[in-house]
Design a protein around this motif. Structure first.
Motif, PDB file in Angstrom:
ATOM      1  N   SER A  36      82.384  19.662  82.171  1.00 22.53           N
ATOM      2  CA  SER A  36      83.706  20.204  82.492  1.00 22.53           C
ATOM      3  C   SER A  36      84.031  20.005  83.965  1.00 22.53           C
ATOM      4  O   SER A  36      85.158  19.636  84.323  1.00 22.53           O
ATOM      5  N   ALA A  37      83.044  20.247  84.825  1.00 27.55           N
ATOM      6  CA  ALA A  37      83.251  20.055  86.263  1.00 27.55           C
ATOM      7  C   ALA A  37      83.579  18.599  86.568  1.00 27.55           C
ATOM      8  O   ALA A  37      84.480  18.304  87.370  1.00 27.55           O
ATOM      9  N   ALA A  38      82.872  17.677  85.911  1.00 27.52           N
ATOM     10  CA  ALA A  38      83.106  16.252  86.165  1.00 27.52           C
ATOM     11  C   ALA A  38      84.513  15.847  85.733  1.00 27.52           C
ATOM     12  O   ALA A  38      85.188  15.071  86.432  1.00 27.52           O
ATOM     13  N   LEU A  39      84.983  16.380  84.601  1.00 27.15           N
ATOM     14  CA  LEU A  39      86.323  16.057  84.126  1.00 27.15           C
ATOM     15  C   LEU A  39      87.379  16.556  85.108  1.00 27.15           C
ATOM     16  O   LEU A  39      88.317  15.822  85.469  1.00 27.15           O
ATOM     17  N   LEU A  40      87.231  17.790  85.581  1.00 24.93           N
ATOM     18  CA  LEU A  40      88.216  18.338  86.514  1.00 24.93           C
ATOM     19  C   LEU A  40      88.182  17.605  87.849  1.00 24.93           C
ATOM     20  O   LEU A  40      89.237  17.344  88.451  1.00 24.93           O
ATOM     21  N   LEU A  41      87.000  17.263  88.307  1.00 20.89           N
ATOM     22  CA  LEU A  41      86.908  16.526  89.566  1.00 20.89           C
ATOM     23  C   LEU A  41      87.525  15.136  89.430  1.00 20.89           C
ATOM     24  O   LEU A  41      88.112  14.608  90.382  1.00 20.89           O
ATOM     25  N   ASN A  42      87.409  14.538  88.239  1.00 22.13           N
ATOM     26  CA  ASN A  42      88.062  13.260  87.987  1.00 22.13           C
ATOM     27  C   ASN A  42      89.589  13.396  88.069  1.00 22.13           C
ATOM     28  O   ASN A  42      90.294  12.440  88.435  1.00 22.13           O
ATOM     29  N   TRP A  43      90.087  14.596  87.744  1.00 27.17           N
ATOM     30  CA  TRP A  43      91.518  14.891  87.877  1.00 27.17           C
ATOM     31  C   TRP A  43      91.862  15.384  89.282  1.00 27.17           C
ATOM     32  O   TRP A  43      92.990  15.790  89.526  1.00 27.17           O
ATOM     33  N   GLN A  44      90.855  15.408  90.167  1.00 23.25           N
ATOM     34  CA  GLN A  44      91.014  15.880  91.544  1.00 23.25           C
ATOM     35  C   GLN A  44      91.416  17.352  91.595  1.00 23.25           C
ATOM     36  O   GLN A  44      92.225  17.773  92.430  1.00 23.25           O
ATOM     37  N   ILE A  45      90.826  18.133  90.688  1.00 19.57           N
ATOM     38  CA  ILE A  45      91.045  19.579  90.657  1.00 19.57           C
ATOM     39  C   ILE A  45      89.741  20.262  91.072  1.00 19.57           C
ATOM     40  O   ILE A  45      88.729  20.142  90.375  1.00 19.57           O
ATOM     41  N   PRO A  46      89.711  20.939  92.206  1.00 20.45           N
ATOM     42  CA  PRO A  46      88.472  21.591  92.654  1.00 20.45           C
ATOM     43  C   PRO A  46      88.096  22.747  91.735  1.00 20.45           C
ATOM     44  O   PRO A  46      88.970  23.431  91.180  1.00 20.45           O
ATOM     45  N   CYS A  47      86.805  22.962  91.560  1.00 26.61           N
ATOM     46  CA  CYS A  47      86.348  24.055  90.700  1.00 26.61           C
ATOM     47  C   CYS A  47      84.977  24.541  91.152  1.00 26.61           C
ATOM     48  O   CYS A  47      84.257  23.850  91.862  1.00 26.61           O
ATOM     49  N   TRP A  48      84.659  25.756  90.722  1.00 28.53           N
ATOM     50  CA  TRP A  48      83.341  26.334  90.943  1.00 28.53           C
ATOM     51  C   TRP A  48      82.530  26.132  89.656  1.00 28.53           C
ATOM     52  O   TRP A  48      83.043  26.361  88.554  1.00 28.53           O
ATOM     53  N   LEU A  49      81.275  25.737  89.782  1.00 27.98           N
ATOM     54  CA  LEU A  49      80.387  25.502  88.647  1.00 27.98           C
ATOM     55  C   LEU A  49      79.286  26.550  88.631  1.00 27.98           C
ATOM     56  O   LEU A  49      78.606  26.759  89.646  1.00 27.98           O
ATOM     57  N   ALA A  50      79.106  27.199  87.480  1.00 30.41           N
ATOM     58  CA  ALA A  50      78.061  28.218  87.353  1.00 30.41           C
ATOM     59  C   ALA A  50      77.678  28.349  85.890  1.00 30.41           C
ATOM     60  O   ALA A  50      78.461  28.012  85.000  1.00 30.41           O
ATOM     61  N   PRO A  51      76.460  28.845  85.605  1.00 35.54           N
ATOM     62  CA  PRO A  51      76.073  29.070  84.204  1.00 35.54           C
ATOM     63  C   PRO A  51      77.012  30.058  83.525  1.00 35.54           C
ATOM     64  O   PRO A  51      77.703  30.844  84.174  1.00 35.54           O
TER      65      PRO A  51
END
Length: 355
Positions: free
Chosen positions: A143-158
């Motif tokens: 999910s993080a990789a998909l959002l970063l591909n859209w240039q949308i910053p996100c926090w990743l956590a379990p």
């Protein structure tokens, strides 16, 4: 600090233990100055269970009124923006988020699992609403990789359910020990032939281990019939345990030696309570958990046809498998609190800030 009103939207009040666990985790992590209003498929049940305001998730007038009185919309968690099980989900959540953003509410995407998104239109909807969020957290690397591909910053956590408080299940310790929990759900790939093989393997496994089998429906509408079918063929101790409170669902696994599960949150809860786990994956989110935790198991379409081979794999896991170490569990719990940190940061900035 003044009070902030937050509308919480997700697959809540639909009888799904995993989604209820996400709601309970979200409520547990909300800052104290936030008053939640939960959009629910069963508002009365949600009000009674969590002692919160709630309204019908499918009643436009109630949703409109809730949004007009709110400061923020929190969208989470779980696999809400996906079109694999229903193409309607992206339109519902995308429409809700878009409306909130047009009304000037702050929008937070919390503990999301994004995808699969197989249609161009649903991908476009997802990209647009995530881009409009004030803050985004996700629970897996894909999910993080998909959002970063859209240039949308996100926090990743379990997944935040790692940190959900567990409470004891009354009467559990009166059942015979050792105990093994089984959580299966209906799915096109769980064909009658595969279910028959799994059931025969479970009968053989129980004979070899003398364990008490706990059949745990996480969503009665999809799981209970399967549990009843399996139990009808068990000759030794077995029990169907239906629990409504997600904190009790997690607490159940404190009294279990091993879990055999399809549902993602059954495996997370079991692993968090130091159970040995064996996964049956029907979805990329389960396969990702298996890879991250080095959890034994199979994709549904790769389950052996021979019940004896299935049984041998379960016996190996039961006899020689390792539960997660307390240190690793604590690490996962601590890192899952990043989702709480995101809420506190996103919701600490000005009240009633309508852009």
């Amino acid at each position: 600090m003044g009070k902030m009103r937050a509308v919480l939207c997700g697959y809540y009040g639909k009888g799904n233990g995993g989604d209820e666990a996400l709601l309970a985790s979200l409520l547990q992590m909300l800052p104290s100055h936030v008053t939640p209003v939960v959009l629910s498929g069963n508002p009365k049940q949600t009000r009674n269970r969590y002692k919160v305001e709630s309204c019908d998730r499918m009643a436009p007038a109630q949703i409109w009124q809730a949004l007009r009185r709110a400061d923020v919309l929190i969208w989470g968690g779980g696999s809400l923006m996906q079109d694999a099980t229903s193409a309607a989900s992206p339109f519902y959540y995308g429409g809700l988020m878009g409306l909130a953003q047009q009304l000037g509410l702050k929008t937070v995407a919390w503990a999301q699992g994004v995808g699969p998104l197989q249609r161009h239109l649903t991908r476009a909807i997802a990209q647009r609403v995530f881009a409009g969020c004030s803050a985004v957290s996700v629970r897996d690397r894909a999910s993080a990789a998909l959002l970063l591909n859209w240039q949308i910053p996100c926090w990743l956590a379990p997944d935040p359910v790692w940190a959900l408080d567990a409470i004891p299940v009354k009467g559990l310790w009166d059942l015979p020990a050792p105990r093994v929990a089984v959580t299966l759900r209906s799915h096109p790939q769980l064909t009658p032939a595969r279910l028959d093989s799994l059931t025969r393997a479970l009968v053989n496994f129980q004979k070899a281990t003398q364990t008490c089998i706990l059949l745990v429906p996480f969503q009665k509408s999809q799981d209970l019939a399967i549990a009843q079918s399996i139990q009808s063929q068990m000759s030794d101790a077995s029990h169907i345990i239906s629990l409504e409170d997600p904190r009790q669902l997690k607490g159940l696994f404190r009294g279990v030696e091993m879990a055999i599960g399809m549902r993602l949150h059954s495996l997370i809860m079991a692993a968090a309570e130091e159970c040995r786990c064996f996964a049956l994956s029907y979805d990329p989110k389960v396969s990702q958990l298996m890879a991250e935790l080095e959890m034994p198991g199979w994709d549904l379409d790769r389950i052996p046809d021979d019940p004896n081979l299935i049984c041998q794999s379960w016996l190996e896991c039961y006899a020689n498998g390792d539960a997660l170490s307390p240190a690793r569990i604590q690490s996962l719990v601590d890192r899952s609190l990043i989702h709480r940190d995101l809420l506190h940061q996103a919701l600490s900035e000005g009240l009633g800030d309508r852009g």
